[in-house]
Design a protein around this motif. Structure first.
Motif, short mmCIF file in Angstrom:
data_model
loop_
_atom_site.label_atom_id
_atom_site.label_comp_id
_atom_site.label_asym_id
_atom_site.label_seq_id
_atom_site.Cartn_x
_atom_site.Cartn_y
_atom_site.Cartn_z
N ALA A 55 46.29 47.63 31.84
CA ALA A 55 46.05 47.16 33.45
C ALA A 55 47.38 46.95 33.82
O ALA A 55 47.37 46.30 35.14
N GLU A 56 48.39 47.13 33.11
CA GLU A 56 49.89 46.75 33.78
C GLU A 56 50.28 47.46 34.88
O GLU A 56 50.91 47.05 35.91
N ALA A 57 50.00 48.86 34.68
CA ALA A 57 50.35 49.80 36.01
C ALA A 57 49.32 49.46 37.26
O ALA A 57 49.75 49.57 38.35
N LEU A 58 48.31 49.03 36.96
CA LEU A 58 47.06 48.82 37.94
C LEU A 58 47.85 47.59 38.71
O LEU A 58 47.86 47.53 40.26
N VAL A 59 48.27 46.59 38.15
CA VAL A 59 48.89 45.35 38.82
C VAL A 59 49.99 45.67 39.71
O VAL A 59 50.09 45.42 41.00
N GLU A 60 50.64 46.58 39.25
CA GLU A 60 51.68 47.16 40.05
C GLU A 60 51.60 47.78 41.00
O GLU A 60 52.16 47.80 42.32
N GLU A 61 50.66 48.65 40.82
CA GLU A 61 49.97 49.57 42.25
C GLU A 61 49.48 48.75 43.22
O GLU A 61 49.71 48.95 44.51
N ILE A 62 48.78 47.48 42.77
CA ILE A 62 48.27 46.58 43.96
C ILE A 62 49.53 46.03 44.70
O ILE A 62 49.72 45.89 45.84
N ARG A 63 50.29 45.52 43.83
CA ARG A 63 51.56 44.81 44.46
C ARG A 63 52.31 45.80 45.44
O ARG A 63 52.74 45.45 46.41
N ASP A 64 52.56 47.22 44.84
CA ASP A 64 53.00 48.11 45.73
C ASP A 64 52.39 48.27 47.09
O ASP A 64 52.88 48.47 47.99
N ALA A 65 51.03 48.40 47.10
CA ALA A 65 50.28 48.50 48.28
C ALA A 65 50.22 47.48 49.05
O ALA A 65 50.55 47.64 50.27
N LEU A 66 50.04 46.26 48.78
CA LEU A 66 50.32 45.01 49.62
C LEU A 66 51.60 44.96 50.10
O LEU A 66 51.75 44.53 51.43
N ALA A 67 52.77 45.10 49.41
CA ALA A 67 54.14 45.11 50.05
C ALA A 67 54.27 46.04 51.00
O ALA A 67 55.25 45.75 51.97
N ALA B 166 42.65 43.49 28.68
CA ALA B 166 42.82 44.26 29.98
C ALA B 166 41.89 43.72 31.31
O ALA B 166 42.46 43.61 32.30
N PRO B 167 40.64 43.43 30.98
CA PRO B 167 39.85 43.20 32.06
C PRO B 167 40.24 41.89 32.59
O PRO B 167 40.01 41.40 34.02
N GLY B 168 40.52 40.99 31.59
CA GLY B 168 41.12 39.61 32.09
C GLY B 168 42.13 39.53 33.05
O GLY B 168 42.22 38.89 34.09
N VAL B 169 43.14 40.68 32.90
CA VAL B 169 44.40 40.79 33.63
C VAL B 169 44.22 41.44 34.94
O VAL B 169 44.33 40.80 36.11
N VAL B 170 42.93 42.52 35.01
CA VAL B 170 42.51 43.02 36.29
C VAL B 170 41.87 41.94 36.91
O VAL B 170 42.20 41.64 38.38
N SER B 171 41.01 41.00 36.27
CA SER B 171 40.16 39.91 37.12
C SER B 171 41.33 38.90 37.68
O SER B 171 41.13 38.74 38.82
N ARG B 172 42.40 38.70 36.93
CA ARG B 172 43.35 37.53 37.73
C ARG B 172 43.94 38.18 38.66
O ARG B 172 44.52 37.57 39.80
N ALA B 173 44.48 39.68 38.51
CA ALA B 173 45.39 40.14 39.69
C ALA B 173 44.35 40.33 41.05
O ALA B 173 44.81 40.10 42.07
N VAL B 174 42.92 40.83 40.68
CA VAL B 174 42.21 41.00 41.99
C VAL B 174 42.17 39.58 42.53
O VAL B 174 42.12 39.52 43.78
N ASP B 175 41.91 38.46 41.63
CA ASP B 175 41.89 37.19 42.49
C ASP B 175 43.14 36.74 43.10
O ASP B 175 43.21 36.55 44.17
N ALA B 176 44.33 36.83 42.47
CA ALA B 176 45.52 36.42 42.91
C ALA B 176 46.01 37.11 44.09
O ALA B 176 46.77 36.67 45.10
N LEU B 177 46.04 38.59 44.27
CA LEU B 177 46.38 39.28 45.21
C LEU B 177 45.58 39.65 46.41
O LEU B 177 45.91 39.86 47.62
N LEU B 178 44.23 39.97 45.95
CA LEU B 178 43.26 40.42 46.97
C LEU B 178 42.31 39.05 47.37
O LEU B 178 41.62 39.28 48.25
N GLY B 179 42.17 37.98 46.58
CA GLY B 179 41.49 36.63 47.01
C GLY B 179 40.02 37.14 46.71
O GLY B 179 39.31 36.37 47.18
#
Length: 409
Positions: A352-364, A393-406
């Motif tokens: 999930a690490e690459a996904l977190v960075e993709e979300i960050r890049d998109a929002l930035a 990995a599912p926990g990382v995705v869940s936290r990233a979706v919560d933190a960055l997308l609400g």
């Protein structure tokens, strides 16, 4: 006035990107580089009806701004107002034969409930127009003393010609400004004004309408634009990072507010970026309280729609885009939420690490939420098709979706 409770924002490993966002005043993308505390002012509701999806889309956009900043390890100083005395509120109260104060309190409370359900991060300062009046009066007096304001039948108007930077937020010509002024609360055809575009700073007391002691101004109530200026200057000062709202606020509201502040302080600009969210339509026309073509967040919630699905429906559209709400938009969001929740319910999955960075890049990149959603869709599809061996990995995705997308999965 109090805001609503804050939902917890999970901390993510690594650090987010500085935000590039579209600035109406320059017409292009600007990279925001706040100090340790990022400052944002977002114009709030006039509480004479419930929160509709157009409101929710606007506040969702600026919630994303906060989340991007928090991910860069900054603090956020967010201020929002409530225009709890204004003509539309008084007219609605008279129409429904209810007390205007009670109506404002009822609808503001419902707005808080909707914002809480949608996991919108609350402002640090949530200020009503009425409680801001003691700070508004001295500003109007200062503008009058500086020759930037004048009286007309006991009302007090701001002279737009007193600000050499007037027009540099919206960049509209005089004809377009006059048309929008008439449509959006101004009175360009009133005889006796120095300039048809001059906005009211202080409305003298009218029979049967609420009024307050304005000292040397006489009894009355404040204009719309000076309300936000007083609150923003009091809590954020000049040169704050983002002035936000719907695209229908670029003129006259943000244009006039900027001029008020710039004349008062002698500084320019009022905000480093003027950021505007697109409009949401229903049946071919912009959702509008005056037209009544509204989809209310509270009604969707009462109908059993998960607030996370409502939020995903908003996120599926770029914040600057105008879009139309349909039942299909909501159905797609509900289906997406189901897929995501199924994907994170397993104990392991694709990395999930690459996904977190993709979300960050998109929002930035100008809050490109649709691209962020597509990245999560791909991870969820890979989880469904192939699974994975990355424990946690599912926990990382869940936290990233919560933190960055609400969105709480």
């Amino acid at each position: 006035m109090h805001a609503w409770p804050a939902s917890e924002v999970p901390a993510l490993p690594g650090q987010g990107r500085d935000l590039r966002i579209h600035d109406t005043a320059t017409g292009g993308l600007v990279t925001l580089d706040p100090g340790p505390v990022a400052r944002i002012y977002v114009c709030g509701i006039t509480p004479y009806d419930a929160t509709h999806l157009g409101h929710a889309a606007t506040y969702n956009a600026f919630d994303l701004v906060q989340r991007v900043w928090l991910d860069t390890k900054r603090q956020v100083h967010y201020v929002q107002n409530v225009t709890d005395v204004d003509d539309p509120l008084l007219e609605r109260a008279e129409r429904d034969n209810v007390d205007w104060v009670a109506l404002a309190e009822k609808e503001t409370a419902l707005f808080r409930e909707d914002m809480t359900a949608l996991r919108m991060l609350p402002p640090r300062h949530y200020i009503g127009a009425v409680e801001a009046i003691p700070g508004i009066v001295p500003l109007v007096e200062r503008l009058r003393e500086a020759g930037a304001a004048y009286e007309l039948d006991d009302d007090i108007y701001f002279s737009v010609e007193s600000d050499p930077h007037f027009g540099q937020v919206s960049h509209l010509d005089a004809a377009a400004m006059r048309l929008l002024s008439a449509e959006r609360g101004g009175d360009p055809d009133r005889p006796g004004k120095k300039n048809p575009l001059d906005p009211m700073l202080w409305m003298a007391a009218r029979p049967g309408e609420p009024s307050w002691d304005g000292g040397s101004l006489g009894r009355g109530r404040p204009g719309w634009h000076i309300e936000c200026v007083a609150i923003a200057l009091d809590h954020l000062g000049m040169g704050f990072d983002v002035q936000g709202g719907g695209s229908d606020l670029a003129f006259p509201h943000h244009e006039m507010g900027a001029s008020h502040a710039q004349v008062l302080t002698g500084e320019f600009p009022m905000a480093k970026a003027y950021v505007h969210a697109g409009m949401v339509a229903l049946h071919g026309e912009k959702m509008s309280k005056s037209k009544g073509n509204l989809v209310f967040v509270s009604q969707l919630r009462r109908d059993g729609v998960d607030p996370a699905a409502i939020r995903l429906a908003l996120l599926a559209h770029h914040y600057r885009a105008d879009w139309e709400y349909t039942d299909d938009v909501l159905r797609d969001a509900v289906a997406r939420l189901d897929r995501w929740r199924a994907a994170v319910s397993r104990p392991d999955g694709p990395p999930a690490e690459a996904l977190v960075e993709e979300i960050r890049d998109a929002l930035a990149n100008d809050l490109d939420a649709p691209t962020a959603l597509a990245a999560v869709d791909r991870w969820a599809a890979a989880q469904q098709e192939h699974g994975g061996t990355d424990i946690g990995a599912p926990g990382v995705v869940s936290r990233a979706v919560d933190a960055l997308l609400g969105v709480a999965l």
